[in-house]
Design a protein around this motif. Structure first.
Motif, PDB file in Angstrom:
ATOM      1  N   GLY B 246       0.819  -1.213   0.000  1.00  0.00           N
ATOM      2  CA  GLY B 246       0.000   0.000   0.000  1.00  0.00           C
ATOM      3  C   GLY B 246       0.848   1.257   0.000  1.00  0.00           C
ATOM      4  N   ILE B 247       1.834   1.290   0.885  1.00  0.00           N
ATOM      5  CA  ILE B 247       2.674   2.486   1.019  1.00  0.00           C
ATOM      6  C   ILE B 247       3.461   2.744  -0.269  1.00  0.00           C
ATOM      7  N   LEU B 248       4.031   1.693  -0.836  1.00  0.00           N
ATOM      8  CA  LEU B 248       4.939   1.850  -1.974  1.00  0.00           C
ATOM      9  C   LEU B 248       4.223   2.137  -3.284  1.00  0.00           C
ATOM     10  N   GLY B 249       2.892   2.151  -3.244  1.00  0.00           N
ATOM     11  CA  GLY B 249       2.142   2.496  -4.437  1.00  0.00           C
ATOM     12  C   GLY B 249       1.904   1.331  -5.389  1.00  0.00           C
ATOM     13  N   LEU B 250       2.192   0.101  -4.910  1.00  0.00           N
ATOM     14  CA  LEU B 250       1.860  -1.077  -5.722  1.00  0.00           C
ATOM     15  C   LEU B 250       0.390  -1.415  -5.562  1.00  0.00           C
ATOM     16  N   GLY B 251      -0.149  -1.071  -4.409  1.00  0.00           N
ATOM     17  CA  GLY B 251      -1.506  -1.468  -4.046  1.00  0.00           C
ATOM     18  C   GLY B 251      -1.466  -2.742  -3.233  1.00  0.00           C
ATOM     19  N   ASN B 252      -2.136  -2.733  -2.087  1.00  0.00           N
ATOM     20  CA  ASN B 252      -2.035  -3.927  -1.234  1.00  0.00           C
ATOM     21  C   ASN B 252      -2.763  -5.131  -1.814  1.00  0.00           C
TER      22      ASN B 252
END
Lengths: 554, 554
Positions: B246-252
């Motif tokens: 989520g944080i890294l922008g991959l999407g959880n």
């Protein structure tokens, strides 16, 4: 079902892999270090160790006014090259402590020295060490109530206290939220970097919607119809904001460094124009505008009130990075400098800076108690939905109960105790700036707004030539001054009595490059004007050595 | 230029805003808390406080075998609702310490109790408190050499020691990198969550190229020609990995939860098929495959060797989350369980778990000493390019010198000292599983591979009916067992003598929903089989109360 502890005794060891043949790891020794000390002799030993730590370390720190023992980095690193873990114990606790006091501390940095005015790390009140010891002895984990109980409750209370200091909402508001299961006024973090990261994480998700956390940046930007998502902060912004842009998938080149005015504060006209231009094409989303309350390099405070007006009007998340300046709110005299912070959507603060807590502690606050819902994570064994576990809305996982330190410290000092330190820092910095201005060899580059200032040495002869030089000549002269000030900072640091830091600042808005400046942070209440004069005296001596003679090329 | 300290004395206070009218924040008091104690009386007082902390706390913890004083959360929160910071000091240090010992500690959780076997937080060796005190007293900041000097050098050495424990490269390799300015073998973090986040951050940037850090996820994915970027980890993966997504922008939702086999380990066949399918369309990038060395819920270890083979063959970043299990490498007897970890691209470990350090400490390691270049950040006043500042490649900013604690602990214990604890945990867990199997009221759900196991109460009568029930009936019966086991865990926790945790596990691969299970983590060397039998006895008594009579509906 009995486990024989005898089987655990280590018998099979080679004689050549034993660094200290008298020490053996066995079950009996192990039990001793886990079982609480029962008898008087044992207790005395433990207290003796603590005395060694408290006074052995402090006697050293007292007798070494300077900042560190002279030893080159190469020599130092040569002492720490062994990379094998010893199978058997190498040392007893007693010897480890004694080594730390006699071999390690002298080669550490005496950040507690009043002469250490270069960074945002300084002396902490004596009782902070006691409080940290308590936190370690309790070893609670505030990620969840099951491993912290009252400490989680205390954390929520302290968060509400600081939230109230910032936002000054009414009693009813705090009665609703102080111990609420569903809402969060903020979070403890491990520092300003993760506090800023959390604030930007919440802002990103608020702007792009819940989809970004689930589907990722690319999908969320497409859904929102934007091709770029930016964060706006002045050139004085802390580098953790660029890092946050990188981590969060916005791209650090989309953390746009806005120009500052001649006081190193956000240039509001340019900010307005930038926002207008960014909004024009409809393809750029503005995640947040960041105001700085105490810039790392200059201590300056952005025009927070004007920034709040602008952001509120445009529906943009307004974050204030008050990692440094936040605790100024505890000073009745200087709190007005931060006016406007109460309208920020989020605020970050450091515990280990002007709250004078030991490393490592930060905090982030949100005006809206529901804002952190954007970043909630649950799991089956902890942080179950509906629980009060503090780990649910947190960047970090397991965390020590640092809130107890801040809670205790606020009780021991009161806001007025903190205000004494804050006021001393600001007023001493102002007096220091006046002293610098008086001396012909120096010029103040950025005067202190809070307790940070930058200055540089400019010998009068160079100063005169600068006034009459053409652009090419000015470049050469400033290059020379950069070298001079780097030399001063390095030489003084290596000599080990005093420490100021250095950075590179553009004193004139829009000018190229920037100048090397010396940077002082006045946070140690023992840093008096006399100390600062000594530091300047030493710098003058070092500088004269460098400038004699001033090279012909100039 | 003299600042008059008298002006700082606070005179203007209202009588009604003073909680303790005898305490006033003044400059003299402030000086006392910053100046090192010189006279004997002063020193004695400080030692007395430390004695109070060491023994007052520990006497309490000893006399309270159980885990916490019985008090409802509502009652507790009602005690902590005041959100105003007192202007004047409320308490002296002495009283703060005394309050913590007598009012706060009894309402904290006695995680040091041998009966506290529910979470990965437990007793720590006594000397850890001393070591943490040293770290606080030195108050170094390892973000930069200028505020840490030898402590940064020690951190690099400890990182190399643990790197060598994992990767077993040769002496020449470590001589090159142990104190190298340019390369990094790993980093200290504040915990496993940020260690995993750092590893995934590096993996993301490695896969997508430097552009992702600068331009963001959307632009980098477009440049790479992928529409989705995923992380693969088994269903037993820690929730911090979803959070990292989520944080890294991959999407959880792109952190894909892979099925496990009947031993709760990664199902290799399904993993292979998934990778093959993901690669088929060329539109999905695989950022990393994560193997688990000690799953949080079950303690199980993924087939790391097979996973390494698969990832190396396909050029996929292979990360091992060894936050829990990593220190098993210190045990000659059980290190082979982690075979394959030496081929991981990155490994995360917690300091505050099986290295028995106080909160908050974690680490991340990279096989390639250049891997962390992907996440380097510089600034002008610290972390200048070419410097050895540890803050350059770090998620966190300012950090305490926790490496000194691990360094000292390894010297005091030796790897064999640690091995005693590791071996005890694993062997006691196995004996505990055998005891559970012997008792008719219980069944083991996931047997211990390391020192964690899950089990549940299944009264014989319900067990029999389960065998003969149709799917609908089984659902009802399992629902009843879920309620029973939740009741047992809660009631035991509230009673305050013992603590196991609970979670929800699918014992059969691919089955729906999952069962509520009790979860034990055996890491306290003082947790003996006798203690565990007492815990089971109490659970039987609680369970019998719930089951008498078993409702007719079943």
């Amino acid at each position: 079902m009995t486990v024989t502890h005898n089987s655990k005794k280590v018998g099979q060891m080679n004689s050549n892999d034993r660094k200290n043949p008298s020490l053996i790891a066995d079950w009996k020794t192990l039990e001793r270090i886990f079982i609480r000390p029962e008898d008087e002799a044992c207790r005395k030993t433990l207290v003796k160790y603590m005395e060694q730590i408290l006074f052995g370390l402090h006697d050293f720190l007292n007798s070494n006014v300077g900042v560190t023992q002279e030893i080159s980095l190469l020599e130092l690193t040569n002492l720490y090259r062994d990379t094998l873990i010893s199978p058997d114990p190498e040392k007893k606790l007693e010897n480890v402590i004694s080594d730390i006091i006699h071999k390690i501390a002298p080669r550490a940095v005496n950040v507690a020295s009043p002469y250490f005015v270069g960074h945002m790390t300084a002396a902490i009140p004596f009782f902070m060490v006691h409080l940290k010891t308590i936190v370690a002895a309790l070893n609670q984990n505030v990620i969840k109530l099951e491993t912290s109980k009252v400490l989680s409750v205390i954390e929520k209370q302290v968060l509400a206290k600081i939230h109230r200091l910032i936002y000054r909402r009414d009693e009813a508001f705090y009665q609703t939220h102080v111990q609420s299961v569903d809402t969060s006024l903020g979070a403890f973090t491990t520092g300003g970097t993760t506090a800023n990261l959390m604030a930007m994480w919440v802002a990103r998700n608020h702007f792009l919607g819940a989809g970004v956390e689930q589907q990722g940046m690319a999908a969320a930007m497409q859904a929102k119809g934007v091709e770029r998502a930016v964060i706006l902060v002045s050139k004085r912004g802390h580098y953790s904001l660029k890092k946050a842009g990188g981590i969060l998938g916005l791209g650090n080149s989309n953390v746009l460094a806005m120009d500052v005015d001649q006081h190193q504060r956000m240039d509001m006209k340019k900010l307005e124009v930038t926002i207008r231009n960014l909004k024009k094409d409809g393809k750029t989303g503005i995640i947040a505008v960041v105001g700085i309350a105490g810039a790392t390099e200059t201590g300056t405070v952005d025009p927070l009130g004007e920034m709040a007006d602008l952001c509120l009007g445009q529906g943009i998340h307004f974050h204030v990075d008050a990692a440094w300046g936040g605790p100024v709110l505890l000073s009745e005299r200087y709190a007005p400098l931060l006016k406007g912070i109460e309208r920020a959507d989020s605020v970050s603060m450091d515990g280990h800076k002007q709250f004078y807590m030991p490393m490592t502690s930060g905090m982030v606050y949100f005006r809206d108690p529901g804002a952190m819902d954007q970043i909630a994570y649950y799991s089956n064994y902890v942080n179950r939905e509906g629980s009060v576990d503090l780990g649910i809305k947190s960047l970090e996982g397991s965390r020590e109960a640092n809130a107890l330190i801040l809670d205790s410290s606020l009780k021991i000092m009161g806001s007025r105790g903190y205000a004494l330190m804050i006021d001393h820092g600001i007023e001493t910095a102002k007096a220091f700036a006046a002293e610098i201005e008086q001396r012909v060899m120096f010029e103040v580059v950025t005067p202190p707004e809070l307790n940070i200032l930058t200055y540089r040495m400019v010998p009068p002869d160079v100063c005169r030539r600068l006034e009459h030089a053409d652009p090419k000549g000015r470049e050469i002269l400033n290059g020379y001054l950069d070298e001079l000030n780097i030399y001063i900072q390095r030489t003084q640091r290596e000599a080990g009595k005093s420490f100021v830091s250095r950075t590179r600042i553009c004193p004139v808005p829009g000018s190229e490059g920037g100048r090397v400046v010396l940077r002082s942070v006045i946070m140690n209440p023992m840093t008096t004007n006399a100390v600062l004069r000594e530091i300047l005296d030493e710098q003058e001596r070092i500088g004269q050595g460098f400038c004699d003679p001033i090279p012909q090329i100039l």
